[in-house]
Design a protein around this motif. Structure first.
Motif, PDB file in Angstrom:
ATOM      1  N   PRO A   1      62.756  51.953  55.901  1.00 35.96           N
ATOM      2  CA  PRO A   1      61.565  52.567  56.141  1.00 35.96           C
ATOM      3  C   PRO A   1      60.662  51.122  57.550  1.00 35.96           C
ATOM      4  CG  PRO A   1      60.976  51.250  53.946  1.00 35.96           C
ATOM      5  CD  PRO A   1      62.660  51.294  55.197  1.00 35.96           C
TER       6      PRO A   1
ATOM      7  N   GLU B   1      55.639  60.436  60.835  1.00 37.82           N
ATOM      8  CA  GLU B   1      56.114  60.716  59.591  1.00 37.82           C
ATOM      9  C   GLU B   1      56.802  59.179  59.287  1.00 37.82           C
ATOM     10  OE1 GLU B   1      55.510  63.026  57.006  1.00 37.82           O
ATOM     11  OE2 GLU B   1      54.277  63.230  58.213  1.00 37.82           O
ATOM     12  N   ALA B   2      57.624  58.880  60.023  1.00 36.45           N
ATOM     13  CA  ALA B   2      57.879  57.877  59.908  1.00 36.45           C
ATOM     14  C   ALA B   2      57.182  56.201  60.178  1.00 36.45           C
ATOM     15  CB  ALA B   2      59.324  57.648  60.546  1.00 36.45           C
TER      16      ALA B   2
ATOM     17  N   ARG C   1      56.226  60.268  51.072  1.00 35.02           N
ATOM     18  CA  ARG C   1      57.077  60.098  52.360  1.00 35.02           C
ATOM     19  C   ARG C   1      56.669  58.192  52.239  1.00 35.02           C
ATOM     20  NH1 ARG C   1      59.882  61.347  56.836  1.00 35.02           N
ATOM     21  NH2 ARG C   1      59.893  59.614  57.684  1.00 35.02           N
TER      22      ARG C   1
END
Length: 918
Positions: free
Chosen positions: A113, A600-601, A96
């Motif tokens: 992102p 996570e993001a 990621r």
């Protein structure tokens, strides 16, 4: 910028500053990373100090980059240049993080992102690169770096700890830099002291300057090195003497700029023209500058005279001696000539495959409205947004709006720019952009978007009137969307409910029943998750509890099935529904999943809010220790973001943790004044619980009565059990409010039936029951609480049961219950209740040990060490812990080694076995 004609040995003074930078670089070489922002006025010596810091440094790799004005609307432009030497390492990063860096660089396509995920990726990339060689990153003119790169660099700087990386930034005083780099250490660079200033002036002058005059010039320049050098080189000793006799100031500031301009005017025409092109093309790319100069008829050797005059340098990039030189050249060009230069630069940039630069020059070449250029800027803004560049998108859209014919298209660009600015955290810029829109002339959808954004910005800037009026504003926005934008209508309605929870009983111009009816009307506007959500929320507000539970559960189940993107998009209404259902397990499950998705993001703002809510929910079920961990998590996140972590204060947690009542009350008053009435209610509820723990039952009863009388959704539900205990213990057990509260709890238990509400209802019934009927109810409460897994609530059931047993002279049985209560409270971090349990135990004749063995050692851990230890004891790897805490794996290992040393252990297995940190 570099000092072109000052020899390396010319740096005078600055002994303390040089030592500080040398220590920073040396620490990086030895595996301890850090960042430093050198801040000072133009010409004060920032660049010279940065040059000195990395000159002839052995054992480190130096990577340098300057900020450029033209890149300020190019997201992550500076970051790309800084990361270019290490692109081969991107593949070893967590997927990621690697994907975020590639999308930010425009190499790959994908969802934009979050900048903090890009920041974590950059931190990991630097940590990996530093495994080969210690790194020193130098970013000069940081005030000209694009906003996204600046945010990432500041994030990295705040998280450097156990990496062999030093980050050095130089910038002028600039509010944008101050905000972005908050939390990064700052070195304020002032002028040279008097003797050093005199020494520099004399060393730079052709002839010695009279000591008295030299001292005066040192004072009037404030010890600014560049001003002193240029005074000495521009004027003869006689001219300096004459200047000292004049009434005006010595030529610094604007007059120094005019001094540079005189030097430019003395150059040949072609050289002046070449300097104009270079000043307009701020990134300093020789290929673009030379080609544009050629098309404007400038001779090929024109740059040479500029170099010989010491005004500019042409190497891998064109650099001016000082920003004032560039400013003097650029501002001296007639407006028409300046636009002609930008127009040619736009052509060249397009031909050389630099559309990002070309659009900037196209805008600068435009006079008045130009819809074609505006369209191009909007396309560039969309591209920036696709890479996660929300700040750059806002800047480009605002510029596009300036070039757009007044009307709907211009308003649409302004509102889109404001939304992008809000997403970037630039609330004030967003409000300024909204103020440029004539709401009366806007179409309904644009006006609705404007109102919706204003309502959400009111929360961001803590505007009390805006917070209290937020639901009404959002309902008006929903009406404007009706029949035109169904998705926006439903979104506005859900947000109206969430703001209602924030402002609670202080909401103006929109009662709770009115809100409920409008939410119900929005259910059939469109199908989908928000329709299910609105049905559940409207039922919660409008229907009797037994009828409301099914649609509430359907909405909660929808949230459980939602994918990650939907979960982040739908907001936090699920907290109200799950707590209204007395389903704290699902509430925590949803919030923990939201936190995981946000982490996570790299969406730290959502993560911040989610951890805060987790802390509040844990307090509702009495687990202050868990709440404290979440509050520590918020504190650590705010350090990463750059906010003042010491301002993270949860009044309800302070009440649970034993803070003085008057301190919590003062905090609650301040919270109420800000319009965040929901937070005020939570704080007052914490005080009520604290009153119960301390045995101040009458005070708790008096606090709770008006709160329960307001009867605000699930907030009131949580206050009912405390009202029953406070009423019984203060002699009001037979009063209608207490009996009504117990009856409502019984209804909730029958309809909802979760272990938590069954335990709550049984405990309330036991407190009201006769001695003949109470014991089975106490036992039933304990059984349900065991199933629920709520430590402090279980402890309270054991406590009131033990107190009842002691009153009946059953001391042995009482001790068993009170010991269990004390154990639960110590595990839950509830010192006030633990003290009450100890008092009761001592009243039975038992001596109480306050702390368990080994607890003192655990108490020596810092909050971050404790968090790392807790995650490590649960089996997380260093990489997983680093991703959760937004630090590098190296820093995790560093903290873990300190934990082992403090606790006297040598392995993770021992950590899990001997110190199972909760």
């Amino acid at each position: 910028m570099v000092s072109i004609d000052t020899p390396p040995s010319a740096l005078l003074g600055r002994a303390g500053e040089r030592e500080r930078l040398a220590d920073l670089v040396g620490s990086a070489r030895n595996g301890r990373g850090a960042a430093l922002l050198i801040r000072g006025e133009p010409g004060i010596g920032k660049t010279a100090l940065l040059d000195e810091a990395v000159r002839e440094v052995a054992g480190v790799r130096v990577v340098r980059a300057d900020g450029f004005e033209a890149e300020q609307a190019m997201p992550y432009a500076a970051l790309q240049r800084l990361g270019a030497p290490f692109t081969e390492l991107v593949g070893v990063l967590p997927p990621r993080q690697a994907a975020a860096l590639r999308i930010a660089a425009g190499v790959d396509d994908g969802p934009p992102p979050d900048r903090y995920l890009v920041g974590l990726g950059m931190l990991s990339l630097l940590a990996a690169a530093a495994e080969r060689h210690p790194l020193v990153y130098v970013i000069d003119d940081a005030h000209l770096v694009d906003p996204e790169s600046l945010e990432v660099l500041a994030f990295v700087g705040r998280r450097l700890e156990a990496e062999s990386v030093a980050l050095l930034l130089g910038a002028r005083p600039d509010a944008r830099v101050d905000v972005a780099a908050a939390g990064v250490a700052v070195l304020e660079l002032g002028g040279l002291d008097g003797p050093t200033s005199v020494q520099l002036l004399n060393r730079s002058a052709v002839e010695p300057v009279d000591p008295f005059l030299a001292t005066r010039f040192a004072e009037e320049t404030g010890g600014n090195p560049l001003a002193l050098i240029d005074l000495a080189r521009e004027f003869t000793a006689q001219q300096l003497t004459d200047s000292s006799l004049a009434l005006g100031p010595v030529p610094i500031g604007l007059r120094l700029e005019s001094t540079y301009l005189r030097a430019v005017d003395a150059l040949p025409a072609d050289t002046r023209r070449w300097l104009g092109v270079a000043a307009a093309e701020s990134t300093g790319r020789p290929a673009i500058i030379d080609e544009a100069a050629h098309r404007l008829g400038v001779a090929t050797d024109a740059a040479g005279a500029a170099e010989r005059a010491g005004l500019a340098s042409v190497r891998e990039r064109v650099r001016f001696r000082h920003p004032l030189v560039r400013a003097a050249v650029y501002n001296a060009m007639p407006v028409g000539e300046r636009r002609e230069v930008h127009a040619v630069l736009r052509e060249v940039a397009d031909e050389q495959g630099r559309p990002d630069l070309a659009v900037w020059h196209a805008a600068a070449a435009t006079s008045g409205v130009d819809d074609a250029v505006a369209d191009r800027m909007e396309r560039a803004a969309d591209a920036a947004g696709g890479r996660g560049g929300t700040a750059s998108r806002a800047r480009l859209l605002a510029g596009a709006a300036d070039l757009t014919t007044p009307g709907p298209a211009r308003d649409a660009r302004l509102i889109a720019a404001a939304e992008a600015a809000a997403a970037a955290g630039a609330a004030q810029l967003a409000l300024e952009l909204l103020d440029r829109i004539d709401a009366g002339a806007a179409d309904p959808v644009t006006e609705g978007r404007l109102l919706m954004l204003r309502a959400m910005l009111a929360l961001f800037v803590a505007d009390p009137d805006g917070v209290r009026g937020g639901p009404a504003t959002l309902l008006h926005a929903a009406e404007l969307f009706h029949g035109r934008a169904p998705d926006l209508e439903q979104r506005a309605l859900v947000r109206a409910f969430e703001v209602e929870l924030t402002a609670e009983w202080a909401v103006t111009d929109a009662t709770l029943p009115e809100l409920g009816r409008r939410l119900a009307a929005g259910v059939d506007v469109a199908d989908g998750p928000r329709s299910v959500a609105l049905r559940g929320i409207a039922a919660h507000i409008l229907l009797p509890y037994d009828q409301a539970v099914p649609p509430m559960r359907a909405a909660v189940e929808m949230l459980r099935r939602a994918d990650d993107a939907q979960l982040l998009d739908l907001g936090y209404f699920g907290v109200a529904l799950t707590m209204g259902l007395w389903d704290e397990r699902t509430c925590i499950e949803l919030l923990e999943r939201t936190a995981s998705v946000a982490r996570e993001a790299g969406n730290l703002r959502v993560l911040d809010t989610t951890l805060w809510l987790l802390g509040e929910v844990e307090l509702v079920r009495g687990d202050a220790a868990a709440a404290g961990r979440h509050i520590d998590g918020v504190r650590e996140l705010r350090r990463a973001i750059g906010y003042d972590a010491e301002q993270v204060v949860n009044a309800s947690y302070l009440a649970w943790a034993g803070a003085p009542t008057e301190v919590v009350e003062q905090l609650a008053v301040g919270i109420l004044a800000s319009g965040f009435v929901g937070a005020h209610t939570i704080a007052m509820s914490g005080l009520c619980t604290r009153d119960l723990a301390d045995g101040r039952y009458a005070a708790a009863y008096e606090r709770l009565l008006p709160m329960v009388a307001r009867d605000f959704l699930q907030v009131t539900y949580q206050q009912l059990p405390d009202l029953v205990e406070a009423g019984v213990r203060s002699g009001h057990g037979g009063d209608p409010p207490v009996r009504s509260a117990a009856a409502r709890l019984a209804e909730f238990a029958e309809v909802s039936g979760t272990p938590w509400i069954r335990g709550v209802s049984a405990r309330a019934a036991a407190l009201l029951a006769s001695d003949d009927d109470a014991e089975p109810l106490y036992r039933e409460a304990i059984e349900h609480y065991v199933e629920a897994g709520a430590a402090a609530e279980l402890g309270r059931a054991h406590l009131v049961y033990g107190e009842w047993l002691r009153r009946l002279k059953r001391r042995r049985d009482a001790r068993d219950q009170l010991r269990l209560a004390l154990e639960s409270f110590e595990r839950a971090g509830a010192p006030a209740f633990a003290a009450r349990a100890r008092r009761e135990l001592e009243a039975t004749g038992e001596h109480v040990v306050a702390h368990a063995p080994g607890e003192a050692a655990v108490d020596t851990l810092t909050p971050q060490e404790a968090t790392v230890a807790r995650l490590a004891s649960s089996g997380r790897t260093n990489a997983e812990i680093g991703a959760e805490l937004f630090i590098s794996a190296n820093t995790v290992d560093y903290h873990l080694r300190k934990v082992f040393r403090k606790l006297g252990i040598t392995s993770r297995r021992q950590l899990a076995e001997r110190y199972p940190l909760r």
